[in-house]
Design an enzyme around this catalytic site. Structure first.
Site, short mmCIF file in Angstrom:
data_model
loop_
_atom_site.label_atom_id
_atom_site.label_comp_id
_atom_site.label_asym_id
_atom_site.label_seq_id
_atom_site.Cartn_x
_atom_site.Cartn_y
_atom_site.Cartn_z
N GLU A 1 36.34 8.13 15.88
CA GLU A 1 36.99 7.34 15.66
C GLU A 1 36.03 6.37 16.03
O GLU A 1 35.90 5.51 16.83
CB GLU A 1 38.36 6.40 16.01
CG GLU A 1 39.50 7.52 16.41
CD GLU A 1 39.99 7.39 14.81
OE1 GLU A 1 40.16 6.55 14.40
OE2 GLU A 1 41.89 8.50 15.10
N CYS B 1 38.91 -2.68 15.57
CA CYS B 1 37.99 -1.87 15.10
C CYS B 1 39.14 -1.93 13.37
O CYS B 1 38.14 -2.11 11.99
CB CYS B 1 37.98 -0.50 15.32
SG CYS B 1 39.78 0.22 15.65
P1 NAD Z 1 29.43 2.54 21.37
O1 NAD Z 1 29.22 3.53 20.09
O2 NAD Z 1 28.17 1.36 22.10
O3 NAD Z 1 29.84 3.33 22.42
C1 NAD Z 1 30.86 3.92 22.41
C2 NAD Z 1 30.94 5.15 23.69
O4 NAD Z 1 30.07 5.78 23.59
C3 NAD Z 1 30.32 4.22 24.89
O5 NAD Z 1 31.20 5.03 26.08
C4 NAD Z 1 29.14 4.88 24.76
O6 NAD Z 1 28.78 4.83 26.73
C5 NAD Z 1 28.77 6.20 24.38
N1 NAD Z 1 27.88 6.80 24.58
C6 NAD Z 1 25.98 5.74 24.02
N2 NAD Z 1 25.43 7.07 23.35
C7 NAD Z 1 26.44 7.76 23.85
C8 NAD Z 1 25.66 9.19 23.62
N3 NAD Z 1 24.65 9.40 23.05
N4 NAD Z 1 26.53 9.97 23.41
C9 NAD Z 1 27.42 10.43 23.86
N5 NAD Z 1 28.47 9.23 24.16
C10 NAD Z 1 27.28 7.74 23.98
O7 NAD Z 1 30.86 1.74 20.89
P2 NAD Z 1 31.10 0.54 21.19
O8 NAD Z 1 30.01 -0.74 21.31
O9 NAD Z 1 31.75 0.57 23.16
O10 NAD Z 1 32.55 0.04 20.46
C11 NAD Z 1 32.77 -0.53 19.30
C12 NAD Z 1 33.01 0.69 18.42
O11 NAD Z 1 34.03 0.56 18.48
C13 NAD Z 1 32.45 -0.28 16.95
O12 NAD Z 1 32.19 0.33 16.20
C14 NAD Z 1 34.41 -0.32 17.38
O13 NAD Z 1 34.92 -0.44 15.34
C15 NAD Z 1 34.26 1.29 17.34
N6 NAD Z 1 36.07 1.22 17.62
C16 NAD Z 1 36.90 2.18 16.83
C17 NAD Z 1 37.67 2.77 17.06
C18 NAD Z 1 37.97 3.40 15.48
O14 NAD Z 1 40.05 4.25 16.70
N7 NAD Z 1 38.39 3.94 15.27
C19 NAD Z 1 38.91 1.79 17.95
C20 NAD Z 1 37.98 1.68 19.31
C21 NAD Z 1 36.54 0.38 18.80
#
Ligand code: NAD
Length: 510
Positions: free
Chosen positions: A242, A276
């Site tokens: 997502e 998102c």
């Molecule tokens: P992010 O990708 O920076 O981090 C998301 C998660 O991934 C965090 O818990 C982070 O610690 C973890 N992470 C970071 N590096 C990793 C790795 N190498 N391996 C595994 N996990 C890792 O995203 P964010 O800034 O926390 O969230 C914002 C983003 O999320 C935006 O792009 C938003 O649109 C999206 N989002 C999507 C939805 C949906 O349902 N489609 C819902 C909410 C947010």
């Protein structure tokens, strides 16, 4: 100061959580190492073995108790969402309510969504064909910071209801919310390891993606999603992604403009635009463009930023403020007109709601995820142009349309996972509707029956219920088998089809 609450780790390293409105640390949590994560997954597997054998009824009862306990703690959770994420308290309560609606739906719906069902056996009419669904085992859930409860719960509730255990890695920016939920889960579920939280930053998430989980449900940015998928590929662990979005809103000339403006303002600015499925760009028919823009500006001027009763809270991280500023600077340099807010109105973690016009697809604000309180409005000559521009994106998550009779037809032309018609974001609050995207917005679905089945393996069973002379799964055939098969091919699949497969097999049986 909230004391560290996680118990199941040996790690002495700590991660601080900050209140984005004040910058002060509001608690610290352990950083789980890869070994800690593997241990949590192993404990979850034991819990999953018992949980998967429970009846749907028994699981529903425990999930209902979990939901009621969360509802009883709504004040504490909403307050924590407010302090840790920066969102207004009211939005904290909205998030709690949305999360609870999904737990309720998943718990009540799982049995029906996963009921085994018979399907046609086609030409093999002597077989009974059945599809059944079985829990995967342990689901690793990796969550973002913007909706620290609602978003991961879209996976957690559905995974649990389908009979799996969950290990949840929350965002490093919002670990306290997750630990508060884990504490409640440990009190309510008979199996204390059914829902475990592993706190930490990217390395902890990476360890979970590489661990022995049976599926990873990841919510976050597209860039991290790719890294998660690559890590999961090592064990061929399936992934549900997502990711981000660049949701378009289309407004035709017969739309209710006041309603459309209200939706654009809410959809673009709720959670300070850090959703998102935020409205990230608006395309308005030229004949109503100016009127619509005036209405949006009027409504935006009534909003309050910051304070306990503010409509918009603090941005959750300084990095996000920088991205928004960069998009605004880029747009202005390329000719965008600022009506409210703008880069000069950014102060610390607060961004004033910004309305832009004269925008186009050369600008980042129209093509990349801004994730801030910005409403860029583009003028279009026709609905066809609006649809073309809406679909001119690598993302395809949500979308919305405001129009008269043609609204539904316009919605069907938008290339996205979800569309709200004469409304905004509504699909996220309807638990029966699957939620997810296409392209760089990811794949797989949470919510709805698809969201329950996402956390199961599909099993196909072909049960022989009677013998027939021509058994195609055998070398022991009658002498005239070839002749009979030739006849069957002609009659069933060739010119002048005379019978449906089932009828033909019934004839064959005599
Ligand atoms: P992010 O990708 O920076 O981090 C998301 C998660 O991934 C965090 O818990 C982070 O610690 C973890 N992470 C970071 N590096 C990793 C790795 N190498 N391996 C595994 N996990 C890792 O995203 P964010 O800034 O926390 O969230 C914002 C983003 O999320 C935006 O792009 C938003 O649109 C999206 N989002 C999507 C939805 C949906 O349902 N489609 C819902 C909410 C947010």
């Amino acid at each position: 100061m909230v004391a560290a609450m996680a118990t199941a780790t040996q790690s002495s390293e700590q991660l601080h959580s900050y209140n984005p409105a004040t910058g002060e640390s509001i608690g610290s949590v352990p950083i789980f190492s890869a070994a800690d994560v593997d241990a949590a997954v192993a404990r979850a597997r034991v819990a999953a073995q018992t949980w998967s054998t429970r009846s749907f009824r028994a699981r529903e009862e425990e999930l209902t108790a979990f939901r009621k306990a969360l509802a009883a703690s709504a004040d504490e959770i909403a307050e924590l969402l407010h302090r840790e994420n920066g969102k207004p308290l009211l939005e904290g309560y909205v998030e709690v309510m949305m999360a609870l609606s999904h737990i309720k739906h998943a718990a009540e719906r799982a049995e029906k969504a996963l009921a085994p069902h018979k399907v046609s056996s086609g030409v093999l009419a002597n077989f009974r064909a059945t599809i059944s669904y079985h829990p995967l085992g342990v689901i690793g859930v990796i969550g973002p910071w913007n909706y620290p409860l609602f978003t991961p719960m879209g996976s957690i509730a559905y995974a649990l209801a389908a009979g799996n255990a969950v290990v949840w890695k929350p965002s490093e920016l919002t670990p306290l919310v997750a630990l508060a939920i884990e504490k409640i889960a440990k009190k309510v579920f008979a199996l204390p390891d059914l829902l475990q939280v592993v706190t930490g930053a990217g390395a902890t998430g990476a360890a979970l993606a590489k661990s022995a989980v049976d599926k990873i449900a990841f919510t976050g940015s597209a860039a991290t999603g790719k890294r998660v998928m690559a890590a999961a590929a090592e064990r061929l662990t399936p992934v549900l992604l997502e990711l981000g979005g660049k949701d378009a809103m289309i407004i035709d000339d017969d739309a209710d403009l006041e309603k459309a403006a209200e939706a654009a303002v809410y959809g673009g600015l709720t959670n300070a635009g850090q959703a998102c499925i935020s409205v990230e760009r608006v395309y308005v028919k030229d004949t109503v463009h100016d009127k619509f823009v005036d209405e949006v500006i009027k409504q935006v001027r009534d909003l309050k930023v910051g304070g306990d009763d503010g409509h918009l809270g603090a941005m959750t991280s300084p990095q996000q403020v920088s991205i928004v500023k960069d998009h605004l600077d880029d747009a202005i340099a390329k000719g965008a007109k600022v009506h409210t807010g703008g880069p000069d109105a950014i102060s610390g973690s607060y961004i004033q709601p910004t309305v832009l016009t004269n925008v186009d697809h050369r600008m980042k604000v129209m093509t990349e995820e801004t994730f801030g309180p910005v409403i860029p409005i583009a003028k279009v000559a026709s609905v066809d142009e609006a649809v073309k521009l809406a679909n001119d994106s690598k993302y395809g998550l949500g979308s919305s349309v405001f129009a008269g009779k043609s609204a539904r037809a316009i919605a069907d032309r938008i290339r996205a996972g979800m569309t709200s018609v004469n409304s905004v974001m509504a699909f996220a609050g309807i638990p029966t509707l699957p939620f997810g995207g296409i392209g760089d917005s990811g794949f797989g679905r949470i919510h709805g029956d698809e969201g329950i089945r996402e956390f199961t393996r599909v099993k196909s069973t072909a049960e022989n219920v009677m013998s027939i002379p021509l058994n195609m799964m055998s070398f022991r055939q009658p002498k005239d088998a070839t002749k009979r098969l030739k006849g069957m091919i002609k009659q069933l699949y060739g010119e002048g089809v005379v019978a449906k497969a089932g009828d033909f097999m019934r004839k064959l049986r005599g």
